[in-house]
Write a protein that holds these residues in place. Structure first.
Motif, PDB file in Angstrom:
ATOM      1  N   LEU A  91       0.837  -1.203   0.000  1.00  0.00           N
ATOM      2  CA  LEU A  91       0.000   0.000   0.000  1.00  0.00           C
ATOM      3  C   LEU A  91       0.870   1.250   0.000  1.00  0.00           C
ATOM      4  O   LEU A  91       0.618   2.207  -0.751  1.00  0.00           O
ATOM      5  N   THR A  92       1.900   1.249   0.834  1.00  0.00           N
ATOM      6  CA  THR A  92       2.805   2.398   0.910  1.00  0.00           C
ATOM      7  C   THR A  92       3.469   2.644  -0.439  1.00  0.00           C
ATOM      8  O   THR A  92       3.538   3.785  -0.919  1.00  0.00           O
ATOM      9  N   LYS A  93       3.949   1.581  -1.057  1.00  0.00           N
ATOM     10  CA  LYS A  93       4.614   1.690  -2.360  1.00  0.00           C
ATOM     11  C   LYS A  93       3.657   2.244  -3.412  1.00  0.00           C
ATOM     12  O   LYS A  93       4.020   3.135  -4.202  1.00  0.00           O
ATOM     13  N   GLU A  94       2.425   1.754  -3.428  1.00  0.00           N
ATOM     14  CA  GLU A  94       1.424   2.216  -4.397  1.00  0.00           C
ATOM     15  C   GLU A  94       1.164   3.712  -4.254  1.00  0.00           C
ATOM     16  O   GLU A  94       1.129   4.456  -5.242  1.00  0.00           O
ATOM     17  N   ILE A  95       1.007   4.165  -3.014  1.00  0.00           N
ATOM     18  CA  ILE A  95       0.722   5.583  -2.782  1.00  0.00           C
ATOM     19  C   ILE A  95       1.931   6.442  -3.129  1.00  0.00           C
ATOM     20  O   ILE A  95       1.802   7.485  -3.780  1.00  0.00           O
ATOM     21  N   HIS A  96       3.116   6.016  -2.730  1.00  0.00           N
ATOM     22  CA  HIS A  96       4.318   6.788  -3.037  1.00  0.00           C
ATOM     23  C   HIS A  96       4.545   6.901  -4.546  1.00  0.00           C
ATOM     24  O   HIS A  96       4.958   7.965  -5.034  1.00  0.00           O
TER      25      HIS A  96
END
Length: 427
Positions: free
Chosen positions: A232-237
């Protein structure tokens, strides 16, 4: 790598912001804007700066010693709940810079350090008038970076609050913003929410260094096993890449070293907060790899004999907590009433409290966050800027006419969000 003495002297002369120069004119401590810390980690690549919550003096001293040993830049911070007007810690927004500066000079710390007001929380519109009075005082007291946390509010009000408070923050200061009130597995942040906030700020000429997400992080003691959501963090970043904003990871206690390495390697995170673990370590409690304090069969913390505070002092702390009805994470409230008692312990006990923090922080900086030698790269960024403000990382690419207050409200109504329960999750 080791920065030359001439480069350090130059960085010291040009890199300290005006408030630091005024407060500490003769200091040899390299207290700098959070902007430079972010840039140093970007230069290192796949590196994260620890933001150590200085709940007590021993955490601050141990963390600074570890950063010097690792040649890593460092952030010392305190949240509004920890060190604001209703503080439960002796370290607060108004004395933290003085403590950090004094310790740096005493110990000969030469790595760059930012002094950060974490979670300056705005939980309702009623908090804004006080914030307008209080935020300038934080910078007058020597802070060099701030996190405006209006994530408890609806998305449109979060954005509008950030817009309203930004004029109170010096342009040279590091800036963090936040979405998704931190609550572990509940109410995870969405890509739409992140884009909404950052695009709205961008349209208004505001370019934060960091965005904090609710990506599964919690504060305090974590027992659910849910943990930080790396994908999720990677997707948002990745969605935020056009706006050149880094990630700030909250709630690292309760997450394994393996997961935190994934955050460093696979996301654009350059700042990670560590609070509860450092407090427990300084006291001499048993802490596992996830940074969680271990509990015995009766649910009590396990004090390791001969480490941290004296056994007699720990008995006093437990008795005080029992009298107040404090359990688990509420042991954090012991910081304020016991700071002077801990300062009055024999030198060898105070030293072992610092030593334990230093050992933990050093391992995190070198073996988890890949932050070793980031001090040189941070100083390099200061020399490149030839001043105390490197300027923004991003430029305006959004149309201001599309982000008026009326259109902000309209856009917010269409957002895909993941609401979680109400609560107090700000430290």
């Amino acid at each position: 790598m080791t920065t030359s003495s001439s480069d350090f002297s130059k960085a010291l002369s040009v890199g300290r912001p005006p408030n630091i120069q005024r407060l500490f004119p003769n200091s040899k401590a390299l207290l700098v804007s959070g902007k430079f810390i972010d840039l140093g980690m970007i230069k290192k690549a796949n590196a994260i700066c620890m933001a150590a919550n200085g709940r007590n003096t021993f955490v601050i001293r141990g963390a600074l010693r570890a950063a010097q040993r690792a040649n890593s830049a460092l952030i010392i911070e305190i949240a509004r709940s920890e060190g604001g007007a209703g503080a439960y810690c002796a370290t607060n927004y108004w004395n933290m810079a003085r403590i950090v500066d004094a310790v740096c000079n005493e110990l000969g710390i030469t790595v760059p350090v930012a002094v950060h007001a974490d979670h300056y929380g705005i939980k309702s519109k009623d908090d804004i008038p006080q914030a307008k009075i209080e935020i300038p005082t934080l910078f007058e007291a020597g802070l060099t970076s701030i996190a405006v946390d209006a994530s408890h509010l609806p998305d449109d009000q979060n954005l509008l609050t950030n817009l309203e408070l930004k004029p109170l923050i010096p342009d040279w200061a590091g800036l963090e913003t936040e979405i998704g009130e931190i609550k572990g597995k509940e109410g995870l942040s969405t890509k739409d929410e992140a884009l909404f906030l950052i695009q709205g700020l961008n349209a208004n000429g505001i370019f934060p260094n960091w965005i904090a997400l609710n990506n599964g992080s919690v504060h305090g003691l974590e027992a659910s096993g849910q943990g930080i959501q790396v994908d999720l963090t990677k997707e948002i970043h990745e969605a935020l890449m056009p706006y050149n904003v880094s990630g700030a990871q909250h709630g690292t206690s309760g997450n394994s070293s393996h997961r935190l390495r994934e955050i460093a390697n696979e996301t654009r995170t350059t700042k990670a907060n560590v609070a509860t673990a450092l407090q427990m370590i300084s006291w001499g409690l048993e802490v596992n790899d996830d940074g969680n304090a271990a509990l015995d069969e009766d649910g009590n913390f396990i004090k390791i004999e001969g480490q941290g505070v004296s056994e007699a002092m720990w008995m006093q702390m437990v008795a005080y907590a029992d009298e107040k009805g404090w359990k688990g994470g509420n042991y954090k409230k012991l910081n304020l009433p016991f700071e002077t008692k801990l300062m009055g312990l024999p030198k060898e006990i105070r030293q072992r409290m610092e030593d334990r923090v230093e050992s933990f922080v050093y391992n995190m900086l070198v073996n988890v966050f890949n932050a070793q030698d980031s001090a040189d790269l941070t100083i390099e960024s200061i020399l490149e800027a030839d001043g105390f403000d490197p300027g923004p990382k991003a430029r305006r690419i959004e149309d201001p006419q599309e982000w008026t207050p009326e259109k902000i409200a309209q856009r917010a109504a269409l957002l895909e969000t993941n609401e979680g329960p109400e609560g107090d999750f700000d430290d």
